[in-house]
Write a protein that holds these residues in place. Structure first.
Motif: not given
Length: 569
Positions: A523-537
């Motif tokens: 999230r700090k690096n604005k990698e929102y797709e990765k952030s959402d993937a972790i949450r969804k996992h």
């Protein structure tokens, strides 16, 4: 009078029987003092009615107690209708519930029976009744003998071991111990005495060393189940024997066979039949006439039907006021049972789910309706329990920061309306044949009110906020206690629920924290797709992340994968 005594002599000396029951009742009388009535409140009596030093809810008078006693209605299998509950002796209740045949670990079908009657037991105590609750153990039976022979173990010792395991299961499910737990092997003399009475009254006959009850001698046979004599299932604990006068006749005493436990009797060595044991033990501790006899619906016929026949044959004045039966636990709409092999033991379930989540699951359907077991249902119950305990734990954390002794003696009108509505819905549902699903649903509004007071801007500014929180928390806590859902500690229960969720997700807490850290970095690096993937996992395996100004935390939730499977999406 003499003839009545001939038919109905007690199976224990009268003084001993009374002493035993009295000791059992009074040894647990302190339970009732903990859970007292809560009544509709107004501003002037709000805290006096509800707030006591131990979170009890007090009642104002014996008049209120008597009023609530009269409100309970129970469905009577004998009459097929809801009836006003009125005990034979005012203020006292005699209740017998058929216990397990102890030859293996108990499954959740058993859990449903004993949770259902624990709810009734607790509610009757709450209403002020003194209860002699008798629940037996069958420790002499064909199934036990077969299992013991397979394991090359003494049948009585094997049964004793599984009785102990059953006690552990009941403790896990927060079921109160009964007043008395008689075992067949310890009541052979009483069983023999009842069989002698039945023979003397002409309702049984002997064949060799066996004694059979003659169903033709009891014209009312079938009154509980509505079944005909020819419906009696030969072979299902009903001996197939061409020597019987009627195929539906059932064994009161079985002659000894090689490799089986036996006791001496007037008819030679042998052991009791299945049905006679409950008649004898209920008469021993409750007399021939008592208030409630309960068990699963599978016991209606032939077991309870046969109990009625033999008890009435032993004593013409035998009478049970209310026959109460709970519905089955099903899997894919088929009854769960050991004989069908489609069962889960209580131990298997509580390996993955908190015992109080299992209890809530079992109470989430009316006790007489079938309940279908599924992972989704258990996950939902676990999620609900977590929400309840988290709300009350958050409330406690706020309250400990305030001097409660200096609070005002009133609460806002909105809080009064909320509590009175909860009170009305709770007691209306419980008094109507123990509709626990409605009672549990009624908790939603006061829990929401607590969360609003704790977390919303408007709630935090509400006048008399702390007074409202004190009253709401104690109200809900008292109801949880009555329902058997109150943990020793909210914080401990919450941690246990988290641990169970981690076990089901096959993750450790360190692994979850590492995923949270990776997500924060993304999230700090604005990698929102990765952030959402972790949450969804994490959500897929039952871990939900919650962001707040204080940071990110996690809590158990229903696994997203299971939700999608359940909804078919």
């Amino acid at each position: 009078m003499a003839s009545l005594l001939k038919y109905c002599k007690p199976l224990l000396p009268l003084g001993l029987r009374r002493g035993f029951a009295s000791k059992s009742i009074h040894s647990k009388i302190n339970f009732h003092s903990r859970f007292r009535f809560f009544l509709p409140i107004s501003c002037c009596n709000a805290r006096h009615s509800l707030a006591t030093s131990s979170g009890e809810i007090s009642r104002d008078s014996k008049k209120d107690n008597d009023l609530l006693m009269k409100e309970l209605r129970l469905f009577n299998t004998m009459t097929k209708r809801n009836e006003l509950f009125k005990p034979k002796v005012e203020g006292k209740v005699g209740m017998y519930v058929c216990g397990i045949t102890a030859y293996d670990l108990s499954h959740i079908g058993h859990a449903r029976v004993y949770v259902a009657f624990d709810v009734l037991y607790r509610y009757l105590k709450y209403l002020g009744y003194e209860i002699n609750y008798v629940r037996n153990f069958t420790d002499v039976d064909d199934k036990i003998i077969i299992r013991a022979n397979e394991l090359r173990e003494d049948p009585i010792k094997l049964s004793r071991r599984y009785c102990d395991e059953f006690h552990l299961d009941m403790t896990s499910l927060n079921c109160l111990p009964p007043s008395v737990e008689p075992r067949v092997s310890e009541h052979i003399s009483q069983i023999i005495g009842m069989i002698e009475q039945i023979l003397e009254n002409g309702s049984a006959y002997t064949i060799g060393g066996d004694v059979y009850f003659s169903v033709d001698k009891f014209p009312e046979y079938g009154q509980l189940s509505g079944r005909r004599l020819e419906d009696n299932r030969a072979g299902e604990r009903v001996a197939v024997d061409s020597r019987k006068k009627n195929p539906a006749d059932f064994a009161l005493w079985k002659s000894a066979k090689e490799g089986e436990p036996f006791w001496e009797s007037p008819w030679g060595p042998g052991r009791p039949g299945w049905h006679i044991e409950c008649s004898a033990m209920s008469a021993t501790y409750l007399g021939y006439s008592f208030d409630i006899h309960g068990g699963g619906m599978d016991l209606i016929f032939p077991h309870h039907e046969n109990e009625i026949a033999q008890s009435c044959a032993a004593c013409h004045q035998s009478n049970v006021s209310y026959w109460i039966h709970n519905g089955f636990v099903t899997i894919d709409s088929e009854k769960m049972s050991k004989s069908l092999g489609n069962f889960f033991t209580i131990r298997q379930v509580i390996e993955l789910y908190h015992p109080l989540a299992l209890r809530l699951f079992l109470m989430g359907t009316h006790y007489r309706s079938p309940i279908n077991y599924s992972d989704m249902q258990l996950e939902s119950a676990s999620d609900r329990v977590f929400y309840i305990y988290q709300t009350l734990h958050d409330c406690e954390n706020v309250l400990i920061q305030h001097d409660l002794a200096g609070l005002k003696d009133s609460i806002p009108t909105e809080t009064i309306i909320c509590i009175n509505k909860f009170h009305d819905e709770y007691f209306t549902s419980m008094s109507d044949d123990l509709h626990t699903p409605v009672a549990l649903a009624a908790m939603s509004e006061p829990l929401k009110t607590i969360n609003d007071l704790l977390h919303t801007r408007k709630g935090k500014k509400q006048e008399l906020r702390i007074e409202s929180l004190v009253t709401l928390e104690k109200t809900i806590r008292s109801v949880l206690a009555i329902l058997g859902l109150l943990p020793d500690s909210y914080s401990e229960a919450l941690q246990q629920l988290r641990n169970y969720a981690l076990k089901r997700s096959k993750l450790t807490e360190d692994e979850v924290l590492q995923k949270m850290e990776e997500r924060n970095d993304a999230r700090k690096n604005k990698e929102y797709e990765k952030s959402d993937a972790i949450r969804k996992h994490l959500a897929a395996v039952g871990i939900t992340l919650m962001d707040s100004p204080e940071g990110t935390s996690w809590r158990p939730t229903i696994p997203l994968a299971l939700q999608e499977q359940f909804t078919g999406s």
